[in-house]
Enzyme design. Structure first.
Site, PDB file in Angstrom:
ATOM      1  CE  LYS A 205      -5.567   7.114  -7.057  1.00 32.59           C
ATOM      2  NZ  LYS A 205      -5.667   7.340  -8.506  1.00 32.59           N
ATOM      3  NE  ARG A 240       0.164  12.036  -8.871  1.00 33.88           N
ATOM      4  CZ  ARG A 240      -0.753  12.220  -7.917  1.00 33.88           C
ATOM      5  NH1 ARG A 240      -1.468  11.184  -7.458  1.00 33.88           N
ATOM      6  NH2 ARG A 240      -0.975  13.432  -7.431  1.00 33.88           N
TER       7      ARG A 240
END
Length: 261
Positions: A205, A240
């Site tokens: 991210k 995840r």
């Protein structure tokens, strides 16, 4: 033990791997590869939820995910990554085992569906929508407010009949959060994982790129591994991730060092 959920984006515009798998067959092959690499389940999504992403029609989302869910679900455990109860229902009917809802049950039909199906559900924190969420990053106390808002999602789920044991909570790293908010939530994980099963989705991210100076999402693997180990040490139930093999090796090494099974 922390389990690995492999990310399988069947989309042309996801922030890291959009458009990588151009057909259902390629996506199924990638899902099976992730299981071989150590994934405990594969998360199939047909709508990008990156900041600023526009929604797709239900029909388009269904067309993207259902052939992949059908192709994988007889061989691996599959979660359906969707905000829409209609898509979740069709995916569960096609063999998906559980639902991963980044909207925290914004669709009023989602929690009743989960209760009826008796499946697990990941309830993630997000304010607004992917299109608008980065305009909702004002918090007086981000950690308290995120978990208070997740508690409200849990209450709604329970009121519709979702079992407490079916709920997995995700603080929504990168969703309506600044980099500082993300770090605060990650530091706070040990205080939360004893209360609920927690999923952490920080893989590749933007805030990791801000820390490391890597604009290319694919160059954020090492930073993602550090967060995965931190989450495991904090007791997270799931991480995840995009990079399943690297994550499995990192967690296996950490467990060996800790003397964990």
């Amino acid at each position: 033990m922390t389990r690995i959920l492999g990310i399988l984006n069947c989309t042309p515009d996801s922030f890291s791997d959009g458009g990588r798998f151009g057909s259902a067959g390629e996506a199924v092959s990638q899902g099976l590869r992730m299981v071989d690499e150590g994934a405990d389940a594969v998360d199939v999504g047909g709508e990008s939820t990156r900041p600023g992403a526009s929604p797709v029609s239900v029909e388009e989302e269904l067309a993207r995910v259902l052939p992949v869910v059908r192709g994988l679900s007889t061989r691996v455990r599959v979660s359906i990554d969707t905000r829409r109860a209609r898509v979740a229902r069709a995916a569960l009917d096609a063999g998906a085992a559980f639902v991963n809802d980044v909207s925290g049950g914004a669709d009023p039909d989602m929690f009743p569906l989960v209760a009826e199906a008796g499946c697990d559900v990941v309830v993630m924190h997000m304010r607004g929508t992917p299109e608008t969420m980065q305009g909702h990053t004002t918090y007086a106390d981000p950690v308290r407010e995120v978990w208070d808002e997740l508690d409200a999602c849990v209450a709604r789920a329970r009121q519709t009949g979702v079992r407490a044991s079916a709920l997995i909570l995700d603080p929504g790293i990168g969703f309506a959060k600044t980099g500082a908010h993300n770090l605060a939530l990650l530091r706070d994980l040990p205080a939360r994982t004893g209360m609920w099963p927690v999923m952490v989705g920080a893989s590749r991210k933007r805030f990791l790129g801000e820390i490391t100076g890597q604009a290319d999402a694919a160059a954020r693997v090492e930073a993602s591994l550090v967060v995965a180990i931190h989450a495991a040490r904090a007791g997270a139930a799931w991480v995840r991730v995009h990079d399943v093999a690297a994550t499995w090796r990192a967690l296996a090494t950490w467990r060996a060092l800790e003397g964990a099974p």
